[in-house]
Design a protein around this motif. Structure first.
Motif, PDB file in Angstrom:
ATOM      1  N   ILE A   4      50.207  35.521  49.141  1.00 43.50           N
ATOM      2  CA  ILE A   4      48.731  35.657  48.984  1.00 43.50           C
ATOM      3  C   ILE A   4      48.766  33.941  49.734  1.00 43.50           C
ATOM      4  CG2 ILE A   4      46.774  35.024  48.740  1.00 43.50           C
ATOM      5  CD1 ILE A   4      47.550  37.130  45.806  1.00 43.50           C
ATOM      6  N   LEU A   8      42.931  32.493  51.353  1.00 43.15           N
ATOM      7  CA  LEU A   8      42.295  32.448  50.654  1.00 43.15           C
ATOM      8  C   LEU A   8      41.093  32.617  49.380  1.00 43.15           C
ATOM      9  CD1 LEU A   8      42.259  35.674  49.844  1.00 43.15           C
ATOM     10  CD2 LEU A   8      43.648  34.926  47.643  1.00 43.15           C
ATOM     11  N   LEU A  11      39.246  37.179  46.319  1.00 44.74           N
ATOM     12  CA  LEU A  11      39.206  38.327  46.117  1.00 44.74           C
ATOM     13  C   LEU A  11      38.613  39.640  45.976  1.00 44.74           C
ATOM     14  CD1 LEU A  11      42.323  40.491  46.346  1.00 44.74           C
ATOM     15  CD2 LEU A  11      43.200  39.723  44.092  1.00 44.74           C
ATOM     16  N   THR A  13      37.374  43.058  44.666  1.00 45.17           N
ATOM     17  CA  THR A  13      37.889  44.743  44.993  1.00 45.17           C
ATOM     18  C   THR A  13      36.399  45.473  44.780  1.00 45.17           C
ATOM     19  OG1 THR A  13      39.945  44.569  43.877  1.00 45.17           O
ATOM     20  CG2 THR A  13      38.535  46.825  43.858  1.00 45.17           C
ATOM     21  N   SER A  64      36.555  41.269  40.940  1.00 46.93           N
ATOM     22  CA  SER A  64      36.205  39.646  42.285  1.00 46.93           C
ATOM     23  C   SER A  64      36.193  38.817  41.419  1.00 46.93           C
ATOM     24  CB  SER A  64      34.580  40.470  41.452  1.00 46.93           C
ATOM     25  OG  SER A  64      34.335  40.879  42.120  1.00 46.93           O
ATOM     26  N   SER A  65      37.575  37.747  42.393  1.00 45.80           N
ATOM     27  CA  SER A  65      38.071  37.431  41.950  1.00 45.80           C
ATOM     28  C   SER A  65      37.878  35.723  42.989  1.00 45.80           C
ATOM     29  CB  SER A  65      39.722  37.302  42.022  1.00 45.80           C
ATOM     30  OG  SER A  65      39.908  38.296  41.037  1.00 45.80           O
ATOM     31  N   GLY A  96      47.124  45.133  41.972  1.00 45.99           N
ATOM     32  CA  GLY A  96      47.260  44.976  42.971  1.00 45.99           C
ATOM     33  C   GLY A  96      48.002  45.486  44.473  1.00 45.99           C
ATOM     34  N   ASP A  97      47.791  45.902  45.383  1.00 42.57           N
ATOM     35  CA  ASP A  97      48.223  46.440  45.898  1.00 42.57           C
ATOM     36  C   ASP A  97      49.840  47.244  45.525  1.00 42.57           C
ATOM     37  OD1 ASP A  97      46.027  46.620  47.275  1.00 42.57           O
ATOM     38  OD2 ASP A  97      47.157  45.786  49.264  1.00 42.57           O
ATOM     39  N   ARG A 104      42.316  36.867  35.899  1.00 47.49           N
ATOM     40  CA  ARG A 104      42.313  35.467  36.196  1.00 47.49           C
ATOM     41  C   ARG A 104      41.268  34.638  34.838  1.00 47.49           C
ATOM     42  NH1 ARG A 104      35.780  37.256  38.140  1.00 47.49           N
ATOM     43  NH2 ARG A 104      36.166  38.003  36.681  1.00 47.49           N
ATOM     44  N   VAL A 110      42.846  33.464  40.276  1.00 49.17           N
ATOM     45  CA  VAL A 110      44.149  33.693  40.027  1.00 49.17           C
ATOM     46  C   VAL A 110      45.099  34.111  39.367  1.00 49.17           C
ATOM     47  CG1 VAL A 110      44.955  35.817  41.513  1.00 49.17           C
ATOM     48  CG2 VAL A 110      42.575  35.093  41.832  1.00 49.17           C
ATOM     49  N   VAL A 133      46.111  30.301  43.550  1.00 53.05           N
ATOM     50  CA  VAL A 133      47.180  31.353  42.996  1.00 53.05           C
ATOM     51  C   VAL A 133      48.109  30.881  42.500  1.00 53.05           C
ATOM     52  CG1 VAL A 133      48.235  32.522  44.640  1.00 53.05           C
ATOM     53  CG2 VAL A 133      47.430  34.137  43.165  1.00 53.05           C
TER      54      VAL A 133
END
Length: 143
Positions: A4, A8, A11, A13, A64-65, A96-97, A104, A110, A133
């Motif tokens: 990351i 950033l 993040l 979703t 939601s971060s 994650g992906d 959090r 994060v 992060v």
């Protein structure tokens, strides 16, 4: 592990909603309230598929971060709220992906936990801390 970039700021979703023939995503109000997002600014958005096809509306709330320290000028928020070597017990909010657990801590900071499962409570050691992060390893799984 997920890589990351330091720049950033958020993040999120969420589900894309169709309105007036267009797909839209919602940015949580807390990002605006904590100055992580300015309604008049321009942002780059990466569109990634959810980790599972059965992502629910609950994912919006738990994933939601944001890192308020990225754009906030308050002195107590200028440093990440975790340190390398620190031990914490956390609950994994989402995945994650690449399948890593995401949680959090204070100020929405994060922490990515390798080999964790969603909703799992784990004790972790913080391995690496970046400005927005941290990465951690599991030292104990709670039951």
């Amino acid at each position: 592990m997920v890589s990351i970039p330091d720049r950033l700021q958020a993040l999120i979703t969420c589900r894309a909603a169709e309105r007036e023939g267009r797909l839209q995503i919602e940015i949580p109000r807390e990002l605006v309230d904590h100055a992580a997002v300015d309604p008049g600014a321009v942002y780059q958005v990466a569109v990634l598929p959810a980790a599972t096809e059965n992502a629910t509306d609950d994912d919006r709330d738990t994933a939601s971060s944001f890192n308020a320290s990225a754009s906030s000028s308050t002195p107590d928020q200028s440093e990440p709220p975790v340190e390398e070597g620190e031990i914490r017990t956390v609950t994994i909010d989402t995945l994650g992906d690449q399948g890593d657990g995401i949680t959090r801590v204070e100020r929405g900071f994060v922490v990515i936990v390798e080999d964790a499962k969603r909703d799992e409570e784990v004790t972790v050691e913080i391995d690496t801390v970046q400005s927005n992060v941290a990465f951690a390893s599991i030292i104990e799984r709670r039951e």
